[in-house]
Motif scaffolding. Structure first.
Motif: not given
Length: 163
Positions: A72, A140, A156-157
């Motif tokens: 993230e 993430a 989901r980053g």
């Protein structure tokens, strides 16, 4: 044949066990935090990352890459000793130095967040060196907390660099 008190005791023990399991799963879910942190130190009046600290940061990044496929972001805050003349500017420069280290290694600049020093940039924090930068890494999903009911990440980053 069990007596009424034995049957009641059996039912009560099952209820207590069910409540305990419910509590344990809720408290574990609330306690789950995927954040990983690292603190780096700096020389007095300097925003330059020493070779030793650069190696620590590089090793930590390698560990993160092997543990998490996506991320993230990074959240970076600089700190100074109250006696350093650079003040907020120096705290910011230290954080920017670390942020640049990360972006130079392929991490997206939109996911490397350098925090602006606030009022506590030069106040002692228990367990943290005053001349330092603190870095929080948020992976993430997938990570160990993703299956927890309190973590419903939609993003989901970004893919880790080098994957």
């Amino acid at each position: 044949m069990p007596t009424t008190s034995q049957a009641t005791l059996s039912v009560l023990s099952k209820v207590v066990a069910a409540l305990w399991l419910g509590y344990a799963s809720i408290s574990n879910a609330a306690a789950c935090s995927p954040v990983r942190s690292l603190d780096l130190t700096f020389q007095d009046e300097s925003a330059n990352l020493s070779a030793t600290q650069a190696l620590r940061l590089g090793g930590w990044i390698a560990e993160l890459k092997s543990s998490f496929p996506n991320y993230e972001g990074f959240f970076i805050a600089g700190h100074v000793d109250g006696t350093e003349k650079g003040g907020k500017r120096l705290a910011q420069q230290r954080a920017v130095t670390v942020g640049q280290f990360l972006t130079d290694r392929g991490f997206g600049p939109d996911r490397v967040h350098v925090e602006t020093p606030g009022v506590s940039y030069n106040r002692p924090i228990d367990g943290l060196a005053a001349r330092s930068v603190s870095i929080d890494f948020l992976p993430a999903c997938p990570n160990p907390c993703c299956s927890s009911p309190t973590h419903k990440a939609k993003d989901r980053g970004a893919l880790m660099p080098g994957r």
